[in-house]
Design an enzyme around this catalytic site. Sequence first.
Site, PDB file in Angstrom:
ATOM      1  N   ALA A   1       0.843  -1.201   0.000  1.00 47.56           N
ATOM      2  CA  ALA A   1       0.000   0.000   0.000  1.00 47.56           C
ATOM      3  C   ALA A   1       0.873   1.245   0.000  1.00 47.56           C
ATOM      4  O   ALA A   1       1.998   1.236   0.510  1.00 47.56           O
ATOM      5  CB  ALA A   1      -0.921  -0.001   1.221  1.00 47.56           C
ATOM      6  N   ASP A   2       0.335   2.294  -0.576  1.00 48.90           N
ATOM      7  CA  ASP A   2       1.030   3.574  -0.549  1.00 48.90           C
ATOM      8  C   ASP A   2       0.001   4.693  -0.651  1.00 48.90           C
ATOM      9  O   ASP A   2      -1.070   4.514  -1.230  1.00 48.90           O
ATOM     10  CB  ASP A   2       2.026   3.691  -1.702  1.00 48.90           C
ATOM     11  N   GLN A   3       0.335   5.820  -0.063  1.00 52.44           N
ATOM     12  CA  GLN A   3      -0.537   6.992  -0.156  1.00 52.44           C
ATOM     13  C   GLN A   3       0.298   8.204  -0.514  1.00 52.44           C
ATOM     14  O   GLN A   3       1.368   8.426   0.066  1.00 52.44           O
ATOM     15  CB  GLN A   3      -1.262   7.249   1.165  1.00 52.44           C
TER      16      GLN A   3
END
Length: 195
Positions: free
Chosen positions: A73-75
């Site tokens: 995941a990444d934001q």
Amino acid sequence: MNNKTSIKLILASSSVYRKELLSRLYIPFTIISPDIDENPLQKETPEETALRLSTSKAKHISESNPGFTIIGADQVCSCDGILIGKSGEFNNAKKQLQFMSDKRVFFISAISITNGNKTLSSSVTTECKFKHLSDDKIEHYLQKEKPYDTAGSVKMEKLGITLVEYVKSDDPTAILGLPLIKLTEFLKEFSIISM
């Protein structure tokens, strides 16, 4: 749901926020922090950056953990077309929030899931309209929250919610860093959950 002992799931993240979010699904998992370069590439859109990084994290951990299903995941945070990363400390955080004051800010949360053979990826964009933020309000928020490890220095699950006029998203957990609606769809496709 499958027999718990048969599930081999890894969250490729060092984020305590993502760990808490994934725990909400009541499925066993372990955590391995991926060590990858998180800098954006030239001419990459914020969505492309988030998707590339989430996929890189999942595939990086998958290489050394055959037989496991990996969630990456990444934001990323974007305002006026400019990527805004983690501030790391008070002065940078103050500058970020001063810049975002009175503006629409977009948080792009991407997830990727892989078992080494199949990879699924998606992103969810959350639009936030920030209030006018006085220096006093910014400093009070930063002293209380110390949000230096989050994109854009905003902890929306806590006092950060007081900085915005509205939050628009298809998934209320996306702003927190792990879009659970899409993730549960992916976990079903990988037979990790059955509901």
